[in-house]
Design an enzyme around this catalytic site. Structure first.
Site, PDB file in Angstrom:
ATOM      1  N   LYS A 187      -2.674 -13.555  24.845  1.00  9.96           N
ATOM      2  CA  LYS A 187      -3.117 -12.172  25.045  1.00  9.96           C
ATOM      3  C   LYS A 187      -4.372 -12.037  24.192  1.00  9.96           C
ATOM      4  O   LYS A 187      -4.303 -12.092  22.962  1.00  9.96           O
ATOM      5  CB  LYS A 187      -1.990 -11.223  24.611  1.00  9.96           C
ATOM      6  CG  LYS A 187      -2.376  -9.890  23.998  1.00  9.96           C
ATOM      7  CD  LYS A 187      -3.045  -8.936  24.959  1.00  9.96           C
ATOM      8  CE  LYS A 187      -3.385  -7.634  24.246  1.00  9.96           C
ATOM      9  NZ  LYS A 187      -4.485  -7.730  23.267  1.00  9.96           N
ATOM     10  N   GLY A 244      -1.009 -10.290  13.080  1.00 12.29           N
ATOM     11  CA  GLY A 244      -1.590  -8.958  13.164  1.00 12.29           C
ATOM     12  C   GLY A 244      -0.890  -7.997  12.222  1.00 12.29           C
ATOM     13  O   GLY A 244      -0.336  -8.395  11.195  1.00 12.29           O
ATOM     14  N   SER A 245      -0.905  -6.736  12.622  1.00 15.00           N
ATOM     15  CA  SER A 245      -0.418  -5.689  11.721  1.00 15.00           C
ATOM     16  C   SER A 245       1.104  -5.586  11.733  1.00 15.00           C
ATOM     17  O   SER A 245       1.770  -6.019  12.686  1.00 15.00           O
ATOM     18  CB  SER A 245      -1.006  -4.347  12.152  1.00 15.00           C
ATOM     19  OG  SER A 245      -0.501  -4.002  13.431  1.00 15.00           O
ATOM     20  N   GLY A 248       2.143  -3.220  14.810  1.00 15.17           N
ATOM     21  CA  GLY A 248       2.068  -3.892  16.106  1.00 15.17           C
ATOM     22  C   GLY A 248       3.111  -4.999  16.195  1.00 15.17           C
ATOM     23  O   GLY A 248       3.807  -5.134  17.207  1.00 15.17           O
ATOM     24  N   GLY A 249       3.213  -5.774  15.131  1.00 14.63           N
ATOM     25  CA  GLY A 249       4.163  -6.891  15.116  1.00 14.63           C
ATOM     26  C   GLY A 249       5.593  -6.398  15.236  1.00 14.63           C
ATOM     27  O   GLY A 249       6.391  -6.961  15.986  1.00 14.63           O
ATOM     28  N   GLU A 268       3.301 -13.078  11.860  1.00 11.49           N
ATOM     29  CA  GLU A 268       2.708 -13.122  10.517  1.00 11.49           C
ATOM     30  C   GLU A 268       2.025 -11.786  10.330  1.00 11.49           C
ATOM     31  O   GLU A 268       1.066 -11.475  11.017  1.00 11.49           O
ATOM     32  CB  GLU A 268       1.696 -14.266  10.394  1.00 11.49           C
ATOM     33  CG  GLU A 268       2.287 -15.636  10.583  1.00 11.49           C
ATOM     34  CD  GLU A 268       3.349 -15.989   9.567  1.00 11.49           C
ATOM     35  OE1 GLU A 268       3.277 -15.490   8.420  1.00 11.49           O
ATOM     36  OE2 GLU A 268       4.271 -16.733   9.911  1.00 11.49           O
ATOM     37  N   CYS A 305      -5.296 -11.357   5.324  1.00  9.60           N
ATOM     38  CA  CYS A 305      -3.867 -11.100   5.087  1.00  9.60           C
ATOM     39  C   CYS A 305      -3.469 -11.580   3.709  1.00  9.60           C
ATOM     40  O   CYS A 305      -2.463 -11.144   3.159  1.00  9.60           O
ATOM     41  CB  CYS A 305      -3.039 -11.792   6.153  1.00  9.60           C
ATOM     42  SG  CYS A 305      -3.510 -13.512   6.337  1.00  9.60           S
ATOM     43  N   GLU A 394       0.241  -2.377   2.563  1.00 13.40           N
ATOM     44  CA  GLU A 394      -1.091  -2.967   2.645  1.00 13.40           C
ATOM     45  C   GLU A 394      -2.141  -1.947   3.116  1.00 13.40           C
ATOM     46  O   GLU A 394      -1.907  -1.202   4.069  1.00 13.40           O
ATOM     47  CB  GLU A 394      -1.051  -4.124   3.649  1.00 13.40           C
ATOM     48  CG  GLU A 394      -2.393  -4.796   3.873  1.00 13.40           C
ATOM     49  CD  GLU A 394      -2.401  -5.653   5.143  1.00 13.40           C
ATOM     50  OE1 GLU A 394      -1.878  -5.214   6.174  1.00 13.40           O
ATOM     51  OE2 GLU A 394      -2.951  -6.752   5.068  1.00 13.40           O
TER      52      GLU A 394
HETATM   53  P1  NAP Z   1      -2.976  -5.550  15.431  1.00 13.14           P
HETATM   54  O1  NAP Z   1      -3.635  -4.262  15.609  1.00 13.14           O
HETATM   55  O2  NAP Z   1      -1.517  -5.560  15.167  1.00 13.14           O
HETATM   56  O3  NAP Z   1      -3.284  -6.385  16.787  1.00 13.14           O
HETATM   57  C1  NAP Z   1      -2.810  -7.710  17.009  1.00 13.14           C
HETATM   58  C2  NAP Z   1      -2.567  -7.924  18.507  1.00 13.14           C
HETATM   59  O4  NAP Z   1      -1.378  -7.242  18.912  1.00 13.14           O
HETATM   60  C3  NAP Z   1      -3.660  -7.392  19.420  1.00 13.14           C
HETATM   61  O5  NAP Z   1      -3.744  -8.244  20.556  1.00 13.14           O
HETATM   62  C4  NAP Z   1      -3.143  -6.041  19.841  1.00 13.14           C
HETATM   63  O6  NAP Z   1      -3.622  -5.595  21.091  1.00 13.14           O
HETATM   64  C5  NAP Z   1      -1.652  -6.313  19.948  1.00 13.14           C
HETATM   65  N1  NAP Z   1      -0.818  -5.150  19.688  1.00 13.14           N
HETATM   66  C6  NAP Z   1      -0.772  -4.430  18.534  1.00 13.14           C
HETATM   67  N2  NAP Z   1       0.150  -3.456  18.648  1.00 13.14           N
HETATM   68  C7  NAP Z   1       0.699  -3.553  19.883  1.00 13.14           C
HETATM   69  C8  NAP Z   1       1.699  -2.825  20.593  1.00 13.14           C
HETATM   70  N3  NAP Z   1       2.321  -1.799  20.024  1.00 13.14           N
HETATM   71  N4  NAP Z   1       2.006  -3.210  21.850  1.00 13.14           N
HETATM   72  C9  NAP Z   1       1.364  -4.253  22.432  1.00 13.14           C
HETATM   73  N5  NAP Z   1       0.404  -4.970  21.816  1.00 13.14           N
HETATM   74  C10 NAP Z   1       0.067  -4.638  20.555  1.00 13.14           C
HETATM   75  O7  NAP Z   1      -3.613  -6.383  14.231  1.00 13.14           O
HETATM   76  P2  NAP Z   1      -5.159  -6.755  13.934  1.00 13.14           P
HETATM   77  O8  NAP Z   1      -5.986  -5.539  13.945  1.00 13.14           O
HETATM   78  O9  NAP Z   1      -5.557  -7.829  14.827  1.00 13.14           O
HETATM   79  O10 NAP Z   1      -5.162  -7.379  12.460  1.00 13.14           O
HETATM   80  C11 NAP Z   1      -5.118  -6.629  11.269  1.00 13.14           C
HETATM   81  C12 NAP Z   1      -3.769  -6.814  10.594  1.00 13.14           C
HETATM   82  O11 NAP Z   1      -3.281  -8.133  10.761  1.00 13.14           O
HETATM   83  C13 NAP Z   1      -3.761  -6.582   9.105  1.00 13.14           C
HETATM   84  O12 NAP Z   1      -2.641  -5.813   8.750  1.00 13.14           O
HETATM   85  C14 NAP Z   1      -3.629  -7.976   8.502  1.00 13.14           C
HETATM   86  O13 NAP Z   1      -3.077  -8.068   7.244  1.00 13.14           O
HETATM   87  C15 NAP Z   1      -2.805  -8.662   9.518  1.00 13.14           C
HETATM   88  N6  NAP Z   1      -3.043 -10.085   9.509  1.00 13.14           N
HETATM   89  C16 NAP Z   1      -2.039 -10.912   9.138  1.00 13.14           C
HETATM   90  C17 NAP Z   1      -2.266 -12.276   9.066  1.00 13.14           C
HETATM   91  C18 NAP Z   1      -1.157 -13.215   8.664  1.00 13.14           C
HETATM   92  O14 NAP Z   1      -1.345 -14.395   8.758  1.00 13.14           O
HETATM   93  N7  NAP Z   1      -0.040 -12.739   8.225  1.00 13.14           N
HETATM   94  C19 NAP Z   1      -3.517 -12.805   9.374  1.00 13.14           C
HETATM   95  C20 NAP Z   1      -4.518 -11.936   9.770  1.00 13.14           C
HETATM   96  C21 NAP Z   1      -4.270 -10.556   9.835  1.00 13.14           C
HETATM   97  P3  NAP Z   1      -5.053  -4.873  21.242  1.00 13.14           P
HETATM   98  O15 NAP Z   1      -6.042  -5.987  21.377  1.00 13.14           O
HETATM   99  O16 NAP Z   1      -4.883  -4.088  22.491  1.00 13.14           O
HETATM  100  O17 NAP Z   1      -5.269  -4.037  20.016  1.00 13.14           O
END
Ligand code: NAP
Length: 509
Positions: A187, A244-245, A248-249, A268, A305, A394
């Site tokens: 995706k 991701g967040s 979302g996760g 993650e 992250c 965070e």
């Molecule tokens: P995000 O907003 O959660 O988006 C990640 C993916 O999930 C995107 O493809 C998004 O789609 C999809 N998504 C999110 N919520 C969804 C929902 N409710 N239903 C369906 N799909 C959904 O995260 P991000 O903005 O990419 O990254 C920022 C966050 O990621 C920070 O909190 C950071 O700490 C964390 N992160 C963690 C790691 C780790 O390794 N643990 C690494 C990097 C980042 P869309 O494209 O449509 O938004």
């Protein structure tokens, strides 16, 4: 800049099992600089098409030899390198990340693919076990038993906004799944759809060159949330890799658990990565640690992250020196562009949350504007921190919180109160060994990676790496999303009892 051509104009289509497919509706990218482009919005129908093709491909790809998959992974790396300058050009435009960062991340991405190629060539990951038959054993004979790890089937991958290459289309999750023998449906992240498209083009070229089944890889662009939801709920998907967040996760994790056939969701998520500064280190090097911490906190506009958002240090002069030097270093950091307007808005909201708390004292406050991030620093004490758990959430960006403790016992008490983390850091000198020995068992229960005298940003891609941790750092504490151990997420142990040698799978025969 490498010698390849930087020219690339995205066509905005999805890659579904070898076909570039245009959608009926389009969304427009929001690049940090350069021209915006239109991309096809993903739909549940396309998700279904990609998942069916992935399942068909599994019957071939899941039974390829390790050598065939290793060659394929190497070819993907070659094809990415062949598009190096164009990937950097579109990647920097979409994310605002500097060229050098994108080039480094590209090296990490191709390095990961090649690392997995050599990992599967070695074969240890199969964890083959053999119990000899004991036909004369009393009271019951024992049959011959083999055990081996097998690929699980089609895997869904969600990339992160902050690593458009290494944690995205051909990033660690995709590399691990393909190495294991699992087809992948990605995706695409809507923050970097063009980068996703050109990397998908590289994977497609490798599929053709290596004569792999077309359904082994698909990329469906986002644009609407129902794409991701349909993907994790699709009955042919057997596991999900997500970076991701937390919000979302967690939403997608819950959908996986609610399926008629629940599947593992390897999420993650975010982390505040606490750093504990022990007494001797704080007296001897408080200022130096403060400067180093500020550097780690603001690296990449704090959009990691592994960003060390919380520092724990004793009250008193040595701790004051740490705070003062961190504030001075943060003050000198120029505004940095964030990855998306949404992430910048979330950063301003996070800062406003701190400003509204009586329990925290501002040390350095700035007013981030638009898509630009400027550092902010706050201070509180252990009692307040433990009373208000939201201080441990965070804030994605360059915001730091220093928690002051009265003594060693309070530091340990505070450490016990932390939620699961990706990392925890101890700053110590020789005289701190006894305190560190007491803290380490507490931190082992909290984090996937423990560091001494360093900063957690910068994750080594290696056999020993653990990038994961107890919830909410990840949804599965037994897994890592970085390093060769991450292949285990997409494997399942199968026991073969009394199966003749000429029927056993190739790796056992
Ligand atoms: P995000 O907003 O959660 O988006 C990640 C993916 O999930 C995107 O493809 C998004 O789609 C999809 N998504 C999110 N919520 C969804 C929902 N409710 N239903 C369906 N799909 C959904 O995260 P991000 O903005 O990419 O990254 C920022 C966050 O990621 C920070 O909190 C950071 O700490 C964390 N992160 C963690 C790691 C780790 O390794 N643990 C690494 C990097 C980042 P869309 O494209 O449509 O938004």
């Amino acid at each position: 800049m490498d010698g390849t051509s930087p020219d690339f104009t995205p066509h905005g289509k999805h890659l579904i099992a070898g076909d570039w497919v245009a959608g009926e509706t389009r969304f427009t990218s929001e690049p940090a600089h350069g021209p915006a482009h239109d991309y096809s919005v993903g739909t549940p129908d396309l998700v279904d098409r990609a998942c069916r093709a992935a399942e068909d491909a599994f019957w071939t790809y899941g039974y390829t030899t390790r050598e065939q998959r290793a060659v394929f992974l190497g070819k993907i790396a070659d094809e990415i390198e062949a598009r190096g300058a164009a990937i950097t050009a579109i990647g920097t435009s979409e994310t605002g990340l500097p060229e050098a960062r994108l080039e480094g991340e590209r090296g990490r991405t191709t390095g990961q693919l090649r690392l997995f190629a050599s990992h599967i060539r070695k074969g240890d990951y199969l964890d083959i076990r053999h119990d000899q038959a004991l036909p004369d054993r009393q009271p019951l004979a024992r049959p011959e038993l083999f055990m081996m790890q097998r690929p699980i089937g089609p895997v869904a991958v969600f990339g992160a906004s902050n690593f458009p290459l290494a944690f995205s289309t051909a990033g660690g999750d995709t590399a691990a799944a393909l190495a294991a023998g699992c087809p992948v449906v990605v995706k695409g992240h809507s923050a970097h759809p063009g980068t996703g498209e050109i990397v998908a083009e590289a994977i497609h070229a490798a599929i053709v060159a290596c004569d792999m089944p077309a359904g082994v890889f698909s990329l469906i662009q986002g644009g609407k949330r129902d794409v991701g939801q349909a993907l994790v709920q699709h009955p042919l998907i057997k596991a999900v890799g997500f970076t991701g967040s937390l919000g979302g996760g967690r939403a997608l994790f819950d959908l996986c658990a609610q399926r008629p056939e629940p599947i593992p969701f390897f999420g993650e998520l975010g982390s505040v990565n606490p750093m504990f500064i022990l007494e001797q280190a704080s007296s001897a090097r408080g200022e130096e640690i403060g400067t180093g911490w500020a550097g780690s906190l603001t690296m990449g506009a704090g959009q990691f992250c592994t960003n060390p958002g919380i520092a724990v240090v004793a009250k008193g002069a040595a701790g004051d020196a740490f705070v003062k030097s961190a504030a001075a270093a943060l003050q000198d950091v120029a505004p940095q562009k964030m990855l998306t307007d949404g992430i910048a808005a979330a950063y301003r909201d996070g800062k406003a949350r701190f400003d509204a708390r009586n329990a925290v004292r501002p040390v350095l406050t700035t007013d981030p504007e638009g898509r630009m991030a400027t550092p902010n620093l706050y201070e509180t004490d252990a009692e307040n921190y433990l009373r208000d758990q939201s201080l441990g959430e965070e804030v994605f960006g360059p915001l730091g919180l220093v928690v002051r403790v009265s003594d060693r016992a309070e530091m340990e008490h505070l450490a016990r109160g932390f939620e699961g983390q990706l990392t925890a850091t101890i700053q110590m000198d020789g005289g701190d060994a006894e305190d560190a020995r007491r803290l380490l068992p507490i931190l082992e229960r909290k984090a996937g990676r423990l560091l001494v005298n360093g900063f957690p940003t910068g994750v080594e891609v290696a056999d020993t790496m653990v990038h994961g941790g107890p919830y909410p750092a990840s949804t599965n504490f037994g897994a890592t999303s970085v390093g060769t151990l991450s292949i285990r997420r997409f494997l399942r142990p199968v026991c073969y009892q009394n199966v003749p040698a000429d029927v056993l799978p190739g790796d056992l025969a």
